[in-house]
Design a protein around this motif. Structure first.
Motif, PDB file in Angstrom:
ATOM      1  N   GLY A   3       0.817  -1.209   0.000  1.00  0.00           N
ATOM      2  CA  GLY A   3       0.000   0.000   0.000  1.00  0.00           C
ATOM      3  C   GLY A   3       0.850   1.257   0.000  1.00  0.00           C
ATOM      4  O   GLY A   3       0.492   2.265  -0.619  1.00  0.00           O
ATOM      5  N   ILE A   4       1.999   1.207   0.657  1.00  0.00           N
ATOM      6  CA  ILE A   4       2.941   2.340   0.656  1.00  0.00           C
ATOM      7  C   ILE A   4       4.103   2.068  -0.291  1.00  0.00           C
ATOM      8  O   ILE A   4       4.405   2.873  -1.168  1.00  0.00           O
ATOM      9  CB  ILE A   4       3.461   2.622   2.076  1.00  0.00           C
ATOM     10  N   VAL A   5       4.795   0.927  -0.118  1.00  0.00           N
ATOM     11  CA  VAL A   5       5.946   0.612  -0.971  1.00  0.00           C
ATOM     12  C   VAL A   5       6.039  -0.893  -1.201  1.00  0.00           C
ATOM     13  O   VAL A   5       5.729  -1.685  -0.306  1.00  0.00           O
ATOM     14  CB  VAL A   5       7.257   1.168  -0.355  1.00  0.00           C
ATOM     15  N   GLY A   6       6.452  -1.268  -2.404  1.00  0.00           N
ATOM     16  CA  GLY A   6       6.594  -2.692  -2.712  1.00  0.00           C
ATOM     17  C   GLY A   6       7.747  -3.335  -1.960  1.00  0.00           C
ATOM     18  O   GLY A   6       7.588  -4.385  -1.342  1.00  0.00           O
ATOM     19  N   LYS A   7       8.916  -2.697  -1.980  1.00  0.00           N
ATOM     20  CA  LYS A   7      10.081  -3.224  -1.273  1.00  0.00           C
ATOM     21  C   LYS A   7      11.022  -2.094  -0.902  1.00  0.00           C
ATOM     22  O   LYS A   7      11.260  -1.190  -1.701  1.00  0.00           O
ATOM     23  CB  LYS A   7      10.838  -4.235  -2.146  1.00  0.00           C
ATOM     24  N   THR A   8      11.544  -2.142   0.323  1.00  0.00           N
ATOM     25  CA  THR A   8      12.566  -1.199   0.750  1.00  0.00           C
ATOM     26  C   THR A   8      13.436  -1.848   1.808  1.00  0.00           C
ATOM     27  O   THR A   8      13.011  -2.778   2.484  1.00  0.00           O
ATOM     28  CB  THR A   8      11.954   0.100   1.305  1.00  0.00           C
ATOM     29  N   GLU A   9      14.656  -1.348   1.979  1.00  0.00           N
ATOM     30  CA  GLU A   9      15.576  -1.887   2.969  1.00  0.00           C
ATOM     31  C   GLU A   9      15.831  -0.903   4.085  1.00  0.00           C
ATOM     32  O   GLU A   9      16.746  -1.097   4.882  1.00  0.00           O
ATOM     33  CB  GLU A   9      16.881  -2.277   2.279  1.00  0.00           C
ATOM     34  N   VAL A  10      15.037   0.161   4.159  1.00  0.00           N
ATOM     35  CA  VAL A  10      15.148   1.113   5.263  1.00  0.00           C
ATOM     36  C   VAL A  10      13.782   1.253   5.939  1.00  0.00           C
ATOM     37  O   VAL A  10      12.790   0.715   5.471  1.00  0.00           O
ATOM     38  CB  VAL A  10      15.656   2.494   4.778  1.00  0.00           C
ATOM     39  N   GLU A  11      13.739   2.002   7.021  1.00  0.00           N
ATOM     40  CA  GLU A  11      12.526   2.076   7.835  1.00  0.00           C
ATOM     41  C   GLU A  11      11.432   2.925   7.178  1.00  0.00           C
ATOM     42  O   GLU A  11      11.698   3.969   6.582  1.00  0.00           O
ATOM     43  CB  GLU A  11      12.858   2.667   9.207  1.00  0.00           C
ATOM     44  N   ILE A  12      10.206   2.439   7.325  1.00  0.00           N
ATOM     45  CA  ILE A  12       9.016   3.194   6.928  1.00  0.00           C
ATOM     46  C   ILE A  12       8.398   3.751   8.209  1.00  0.00           C
ATOM     47  O   ILE A  12       8.099   2.996   9.140  1.00  0.00           O
ATOM     48  CB  ILE A  12       7.997   2.298   6.211  1.00  0.00           C
ATOM     49  N   GLN A  13       8.181   5.065   8.287  1.00  0.00           N
ATOM     50  CA  GLN A  13       7.711   5.699   9.507  1.00  0.00           C
ATOM     51  C   GLN A  13       6.423   6.498   9.279  1.00  0.00           C
ATOM     52  O   GLN A  13       6.283   7.193   8.266  1.00  0.00           O
ATOM     53  CB  GLN A  13       8.779   6.656  10.054  1.00  0.00           C
ATOM     54  N   ASN A  14       5.504   6.383  10.230  1.00  0.00           N
ATOM     55  CA  ASN A  14       4.319   7.248  10.285  1.00  0.00           C
ATOM     56  C   ASN A  14       3.532   7.239   8.977  1.00  0.00           C
ATOM     57  O   ASN A  14       3.203   8.279   8.408  1.00  0.00           O
ATOM     58  CB  ASN A  14       4.728   8.689  10.624  1.00  0.00           C
ATOM     59  N   CYS A  15       3.216   6.044   8.502  1.00  0.00           N
ATOM     60  CA  CYS A  15       2.479   5.903   7.247  1.00  0.00           C
ATOM     61  C   CYS A  15       1.233   5.046   7.454  1.00  0.00           C
ATOM     62  O   CYS A  15       1.170   4.242   8.378  1.00  0.00           O
ATOM     63  CB  CYS A  15       3.356   5.256   6.179  1.00  0.00           C
TER      64      CYS A  15
END
Length: 236
Positions: A171-183
């Motif tokens: 819903g926010i991102v398909g793939k990432t290697e860092v932190e997702i915050q306040n989403c």
């Protein structure tokens, strides 16, 4: 800014936009050989009527930016952007830099992978903050997200559009290697294969985020994240 005035119609029930045959197609700002290098401040304004329909990479309002670029305070609506891969409403490929206070209410699609409502792919310590997507985002391959397909840090952002893809769909991102915050995500997220999550399809860490959207997939499905090391959920 109004592009293609009088040359498109919008279905009020589905939100789908149709452009006339004589509508002018947009050429993205910046390419892999001549990237956008500077700052763009929309000052809270919107751009309407952007039309892209091709089978090319790096499609969006901007095609490719370098590591020092700032794009901010800009909205995209009543537009349709279709390419092959690395497709985003604001930018196709963000090589570093910052996108902040931007939103997309356009239909974004790709016949391949790396598709996002705001950005297709970001790299080299790029950041996306205070952004949202309310448009339909669709890809046939992998790494499809409401804000970002594949990339770096995202904070204070949300998605309420429908997201459809193959694998690594979020819903926010398909793939990432860092932190997702306040989403948060409230849109429907559908993966036709594996690794489908309300916030993130595949990644490492999520904090202070939540999902209320419907999640559909064949395997490896999660309400917040399907694959990750740390995940913290906070409901309103």
């Amino acid at each position: 800014i109004q592009m293609n005035e009088g040359k498109y119609t919008i279905n009020e029930e589905t939100g789908e936009i149709t452009f006339a045959e004589d509508a002018e197609q947009w050429e993205p700002i910046g390419t892999s050989s001549k990237y956008f290098n500077g700052a763009y401040d929309g000052r809270g304004n919107t751009i309407s009527g952007i039309y892209i329909d091709n089978d090319l990479y790096y499609q969006g309002l901007f095609g490719w930016s370098n590591s020092k670029v700032i794009i901010k305070n800009l909205g995209l609506k009543e537009s349709k952007i279709t390419g092959k891969g690395y497709v985003g409403g604001i930018i196709g490929y963000q090589y570093g830099g910052t996108i902040e206070n931007c939103y997309n209410i356009a239909n974004i699609s790709g016949t391949d992978s790396y598709i996002g409502g705001i950005c297709g792919t970001s790299s080299k310590d790029a950041t996306i903050a205070n952004c949202y997507n309310a448009g339909k985002v669709e890809g046939n391959g992998f790494y499809i997200g409401g804000i970002l397909g594949l990339g770096m840090k995202i904070s204070n952002s949300f998605n309420c559009g429908e997201i459809i893809g193959g694998s690594y769909i979020g819903g926010i991102v398909g793939k990432t290697e860092v932190e997702i915050q306040n989403c948060y995500n409230v849109g429907k997220v559908q993966g036709n294969d594996s690794y489908v999550g309300g916030i993130l399809g595949y990644g490492i860490k999520i904090s202070n985020s939540f999902n209320c959207g419907e999640i559909i997939g064949k395997s490896y499905i999660g309400g917040i994240i399907r694959r990750g090391k740390e995940c913290y959920r906070k409901m309103l």
